[in-house]
Enzyme design. Structure first.
Site, PDB file in Angstrom:
ATOM      1  N   LYS A 112      49.086 -52.050  35.816  1.00 23.82           N
ATOM      2  CA  LYS A 112      50.423 -52.043  35.216  1.00 23.82           C
ATOM      3  C   LYS A 112      51.347 -51.059  35.944  1.00 23.82           C
ATOM      4  O   LYS A 112      52.543 -51.322  36.077  1.00 23.82           O
ATOM      5  CB  LYS A 112      50.347 -51.689  33.719  1.00 23.82           C
ATOM      6  CG  LYS A 112      49.792 -52.811  32.850  1.00 23.82           C
ATOM      7  CD  LYS A 112      50.787 -53.960  32.758  1.00 23.82           C
ATOM      8  CE  LYS A 112      50.385 -55.087  31.841  1.00 23.82           C
ATOM      9  NZ  LYS A 112      49.236 -55.860  32.222  1.00 23.82           N
ATOM     10  N   LYS A 195      42.042 -65.942  37.818  1.00 24.21           N
ATOM     11  CA  LYS A 195      41.831 -66.439  36.458  1.00 24.21           C
ATOM     12  C   LYS A 195      43.089 -67.100  35.891  1.00 24.21           C
ATOM     13  O   LYS A 195      44.188 -66.886  36.391  1.00 24.21           O
ATOM     14  CB  LYS A 195      41.393 -65.296  35.557  1.00 24.21           C
ATOM     15  CG  LYS A 195      42.460 -64.256  35.277  1.00 24.21           C
ATOM     16  CD  LYS A 195      42.160 -63.485  33.990  1.00 24.21           C
ATOM     17  CE  LYS A 195      43.431 -62.869  33.441  1.00 24.21           C
ATOM     18  NZ  LYS A 195      43.417 -62.591  32.033  1.00 24.21           N
ATOM     19  N   LYS A 198      48.622 -65.957  31.282  1.00 24.33           N
ATOM     20  CA  LYS A 198      50.065 -66.133  31.023  1.00 24.33           C
ATOM     21  C   LYS A 198      50.867 -65.551  32.175  1.00 24.33           C
ATOM     22  O   LYS A 198      51.750 -66.188  32.725  1.00 24.33           O
ATOM     23  CB  LYS A 198      50.464 -65.379  29.742  1.00 24.33           C
ATOM     24  CG  LYS A 198      50.165 -66.133  28.485  1.00 24.33           C
ATOM     25  CD  LYS A 198      50.584 -65.319  27.280  1.00 24.33           C
ATOM     26  CE  LYS A 198      49.648 -64.155  27.044  1.00 24.33           C
ATOM     27  NZ  LYS A 198      48.719 -64.309  25.935  1.00 24.33           N
TER      28      LYS A 198
HETATM   29  P1  ADP Z   1      46.636 -63.278  29.429  1.00 16.55           P
HETATM   30  O1  ADP Z   1      45.745 -62.870  30.554  1.00 16.55           O
HETATM   31  O2  ADP Z   1      47.039 -64.682  29.508  1.00 16.55           O
HETATM   32  O3  ADP Z   1      47.806 -62.326  29.198  1.00 16.55           O
HETATM   33  P2  ADP Z   1      45.436 -61.892  27.256  1.00 16.55           P
HETATM   34  O4  ADP Z   1      45.318 -60.724  28.173  1.00 16.55           O
HETATM   35  O5  ADP Z   1      46.420 -61.818  26.135  1.00 16.55           O
HETATM   36  O6  ADP Z   1      45.747 -63.175  28.125  1.00 16.55           O
HETATM   37  O7  ADP Z   1      43.989 -62.209  26.705  1.00 16.55           O
HETATM   38  C1  ADP Z   1      43.611 -62.437  25.369  1.00 16.55           C
HETATM   39  C2  ADP Z   1      42.123 -62.693  25.316  1.00 16.55           C
HETATM   40  O8  ADP Z   1      41.780 -63.846  26.080  1.00 16.55           O
HETATM   41  C3  ADP Z   1      41.271 -61.554  25.886  1.00 16.55           C
HETATM   42  O9  ADP Z   1      40.059 -61.451  25.159  1.00 16.55           O
HETATM   43  C4  ADP Z   1      40.999 -61.998  27.291  1.00 16.55           C
HETATM   44  O10 ADP Z   1      39.815 -61.442  27.810  1.00 16.55           O
HETATM   45  C5  ADP Z   1      40.841 -63.500  27.094  1.00 16.55           C
HETATM   46  N1  ADP Z   1      41.233 -64.224  28.324  1.00 16.55           N
HETATM   47  C6  ADP Z   1      42.478 -64.338  28.846  1.00 16.55           C
HETATM   48  N2  ADP Z   1      42.459 -65.077  29.973  1.00 16.55           N
HETATM   49  C7  ADP Z   1      41.165 -65.442  30.178  1.00 16.55           C
HETATM   50  C8  ADP Z   1      40.493 -66.224  31.174  1.00 16.55           C
HETATM   51  N3  ADP Z   1      41.155 -66.804  32.167  1.00 16.55           N
HETATM   52  N4  ADP Z   1      39.166 -66.383  31.058  1.00 16.55           N
HETATM   53  C9  ADP Z   1      38.481 -65.822  30.037  1.00 16.55           C
HETATM   54  N5  ADP Z   1      39.043 -65.077  29.054  1.00 16.55           N
HETATM   55  C10 ADP Z   1      40.371 -64.882  29.122  1.00 16.55           C
END
Ligand code: ADP
Ligand code: TRP
Length: 330
Positions: A112, A195, A198
């Protein structure tokens, strides 16, 4: 006594396939055997979204999406983080024993600092202590999350242990992260590497309609195709197969694998099948999301009921924590 499980997701957009297979699917599978607290981490979203446009709307969206996925409010406690102010008090106590050096070394913080250099706020630095407070306030043993959250859960373990050591008690439980399976922990994106996320801009959302899904999948990165039988797959192709494994049946996966190994694969066919299978998975969830979003009164009731239950659990912990530290208990 049932094992206690806690997890949350920040309300910064719609849920995508990565969220579902990385975290929400575990919630659904655990909810009947464990005592589960699933919340919407709206305080955490302030670390990256200081002026959340319409936070109420975002919270409502995730609530509807949790329910549409199959989290059952009759068995699991679903609540909004900011409704449980005891968590903020515990965050304060944990911060008193959280050190700058260890917080600065957390990978997500370093990321970040790089991605939002103009907003390196104290909330971002202390993100792991707030997350630890979320978890240990209910004395959770398991935390279902994707791989990227493991370090945060490790910090929660460390803070729980440190509290016990400093005050000479055996009070907080040390939580462990929980993954449903090895393959589900990192759902890939469609852009060739990395991965699905969002912020990566490569996500397929549970609320996407069939046409949107088709367009996203058809645009996925591929390569020139195999020319030698049984050759290893490039990352982009391996990612498409990973997604296929997640949403399609074994026969379909075997079919395309055989085609790949025989160098007869047509990526267009693979993508068409993948888009169809993702749509088949998302469509019923999407329909439930749209239905639930029309029912404000029901969503409000679920949030209120969840807040009461989560607050009761958190208030008990905070009474005990205050006594342990030496403040008046109430
Ligand atoms: P993003 O990466 O889209 O911002 P978040 O950080 O809000 O998503 O993640 C919310 C939950 O979903 C967490 O437990 C995170 O580990 C899981 N998560 C997000 N993206 C993935 C992914 N591509 N594969 C597995 N788990 C994920
Ligand atoms: N940091 C998590 C994420 O970005 C969200 C979160 C906040 C969380 N508090 C938590 C997850 C407690 C599990 C437990 O996805």
């Amino acid at each position: 006594m049932k094992e206690i499980v806690v997890s949350g997701i920040r309300p910064t957009g719609n849920l995508h396939l990565g969220n579902y297979f990385g975290a929400v699917k575990s919630f659904i599978e655990m909810q009947h055997n464990c005592q589960c607290y699933f919340f919407i981490a709206d305080w955490h979203s302030l670390t990256t979204h200081p002026h959340p446009d319409n936070i109420r709307h975002n919270v409502k969206t995730i609530l509807a999406e949790y329910l549409a996925c199959g989290i059952d409010p009759a068995t699991a406690t679903i609540y909004v983080q900011s409704d449980v102010r005891e968590v903020a008090e515990l965050y304060l106590y944990l911060n008193m024993n959280a050190y700058l050096g260890e917080l600065e070394r957390v990978t997500s913080f370093k990321d970040k600092v790089r991605s939002q250099p103009d907003n390196v706020n104290a909330g971002l630095l202390t993100y792991p202590s707030l997350m630890a407070a979320d978890i240990i306030v209910h004395k959770a043993a398991k935390v279902p999350v994707g791989k990227d959250q493991e370090q945060h859960v490790e910090m929660a373990r460390k803070f729980a242990r440190r509290f016990n050591t400093i005050y000479g008690v055996d009070y907080f439980v040390e939580p462990a992260s929980y993954h449903l399976s090895e393959t589900a922990v990192k759902v890939p994106g469609l852009d060739g590497s990395g991965k699905m996320g969002k912020s990566e801009g490569n996500a397929i959302y549970l609320v996407d309609d069939a046409e949107t899904i088709r367009k996203k999948v058809m645009r996925a990165v591929t390569d020139a195709g195999p020319t030698v039988p049984n050759s290893p797959k490039s990352e982009a192709i391996a990612n498409l197969f990973l997604l296929l494994n997640i949403v399609s049946d074994q026969t379909t996966c075997d079919y395309f694998n055989d085609q790949y190994n025989a160098c007869t694969i047509r990526y267009g066919d693979l993508k068409k099948q993948l888009a169809e299978d993702i749509s088949r998975f998302c469509t019923p969830i999407r329909e439930r999301i749209l239905e639930l979003l029309k029912n404000d009164a029901y969503l409000d009731r679920i949030a209120l009921q969840g807040a009461e239950c989560a607050r009761a659990s958190a208030a008990k912990t905070l009474r005990e924590v205050r006594e342990i530290i030496g403040f008046r208990g109430n």
